[in-house]
Design an enzyme around this catalytic site. Structure first.
Site, mmCIF file in Angstrom:
data_model
loop_
_atom_site.group_PDB
_atom_site.id
_atom_site.type_symbol
_atom_site.label_atom_id
_atom_site.label_comp_id
_atom_site.label_asym_id
_atom_site.label_seq_id
_atom_site.Cartn_x
_atom_site.Cartn_y
_atom_site.Cartn_z
ATOM 1 N N GLY A 158 0.843 -1.201 0.000
ATOM 2 C CA GLY A 158 0.000 0.000 0.000
ATOM 3 C C GLY A 158 0.880 1.254 0.000
ATOM 4 O O GLY A 158 0.683 2.180 -0.790
ATOM 5 N N HIS A 159 1.889 1.278 0.898
ATOM 6 C CA HIS A 159 2.816 2.410 0.929
ATOM 7 C C HIS A 159 3.571 2.525 -0.395
ATOM 8 O O HIS A 159 3.769 3.622 -0.916
ATOM 9 C CB HIS A 159 3.850 2.230 2.052
ATOM 10 N N LYS B 279 -7.546 3.814 2.670
ATOM 11 C CA LYS B 279 -7.971 2.950 3.774
ATOM 12 C C LYS B 279 -8.311 3.819 4.992
ATOM 13 O O LYS B 279 -9.271 3.563 5.690
ATOM 14 C CB LYS B 279 -6.882 1.940 4.145
ATOM 15 N N ASP B 280 -7.487 4.863 5.191
ATOM 16 C CA ASP B 280 -7.758 5.816 6.279
ATOM 17 C C ASP B 280 -8.649 6.919 5.719
ATOM 18 O O ASP B 280 -8.217 8.068 5.565
ATOM 19 C CB ASP B 280 -6.436 6.366 6.815
HETATM 20 O O1 PAF Z 1 -1.474 7.196 8.006
HETATM 21 C C1 PAF Z 1 -0.432 7.178 8.709
HETATM 22 O O2 PAF Z 1 0.439 6.325 8.599
HETATM 23 C C2 PAF Z 1 -0.236 8.280 9.735
HETATM 24 O O3 PAF Z 1 -1.437 8.651 10.329
HETATM 25 C C3 PAF Z 1 0.502 9.531 9.166
HETATM 26 C C4 PAF Z 1 -0.326 10.212 8.106
HETATM 27 C C5 PAF Z 1 1.847 9.106 8.607
HETATM 28 C C6 PAF Z 1 0.741 10.540 10.291
HETATM 29 O O4 PAF Z 1 1.516 9.986 11.311
#
Ligand code: PAF
Length: 281
Positions: free
Chosen positions: A36-37, A149-150
């Site tokens: 995902g990243h 997802k978030d």
């Molecule tokens: O989504 C995340 O991994 C975290 O909430 C973020 C945006 C890196 C902030 O710490």
């Protein structure tokens, strides 16, 4: 790939790159990188000359100290992964570097943080806003990339980016799923084998809910999702809401014009997973 730990060094580096006319794409993360990243990094590479990735497990966004303590920290593995993709700068600050003194800022997110994650994780979005705004000030990117997802996090980041007048385009990117449908998350690596075998019920129920929505009301669909997931002894639904994709107000009727997203949080033992799905009815 340059690895920078100090905010002053990164500020300096970015300034030079910008003077030379480079556009900057930024992918903030808390590490334990998964596909995902890597997909966010891929989008950043496509749109920008330079990609900056940060890894920082941000203490202020954890409302549960246990969750913070057990959050996976594997920066060496992450660094190896990033060396294999085009990441130009990796920023890995210490806690002291990001919070040299207590940051007492408060944020107004309107109604956006009164529901779902905001309601169940008090202070969580304030912590997210604290760290993301600090990172934006240092990296000063043209575009910043976040995973859908978030879902609520993206809405809140868009909101404060505008309010704080950051000239940064927020790009939300599709959820990347495992082959059995489970939304990728750094927390997935904390699941036991048994738990892992059961959690695909979450996404599969959301997929099935789209079909159910064709013959059920909004309330019936919500009740059905919660019932099916809770019938599994490993899973305990914290909430499932179907909301307007912009205001995050609850949807009561499929005929409402707004984009509709079903957002869920589920406890799996001591691990908490979230996921969401769009409804097109
Ligand atoms: O989504 C995340 O991994 C975290 O909430 C973020 C945006 C890196 C902030 O710490």
């Amino acid at each position: 790939m340059k690895i920078i730990e100090n905010r002053k060094d990164l500020l300096e580096e970015v300034k030079i790159l910008k003077v030379k006319g480079n556009s900057i794409g930024f992918v903030p993360t808390m590490g334990a990188l998964h596909d995902g990243h890597l997909s966010l990094i891929h989008y950043a590479n496509k749109d920008n000359d330079i990609t900056v990735v940060s890894i920082f497990v941000n203490p202020t966004q954890f409302n549960d100290q246990n969750d913070y303590a057990k959050y996976p920290r594997i920066t060496e593995d992450d660094t190896e992964k990033l060396k294999k993709v085009k990441c130009d700068i990796l920023f890995t600050p210490s806690e002291k570097e990001m919070y040299p003194a207590e940051d007492k800022r408060e944020f107004d997110f309107g109604k956006l943080d009164k529901v779902m994650e905001g309601a169940h994780r008090p202070g969580h979005f304030r912590g997210v806003a604290l760290i993301v705004s600090k990172l934006f000030e240092i990296v000063n990117p043209d575009k910043a990339y976040f995973g859908e997802k978030d879902f609520q996090q993206v809405a809140i980041i868009r909101h404060f980016t505008k309010r704080l007048k950051f000239n940064i385009e927020i790009i939300s990117c599709p959820i990347i799923r495992e082959s059995d449908g489970l939304a990728m998350s750094s927390r997935n690596m904390l699941l036991s084998q048994e738990q892992r075998a059961n959690v695909s019920l979450i996404s599969n129920t959301l997929f099935d809910a789209r079909e159910k929505a064709k013959s059920m009301t909004v309330q019936e669909t919500k009740d059905w999702v919660i019932r099916i997931i809770n019938e599994n002894p490993f899973l305990d639904v914290e909430y499932f809401e179907i909301v307007d994709d912009t205001s995050l107000d609850p949807i009561n009727n499929w005929n409402q014009k707004a984009g509709k997203v079903g957002c869920i949080a589920v406890h799996v033992g001591t691990i908490r997973l979230i996921d969401n799905i769009r409804f097109y009815s």
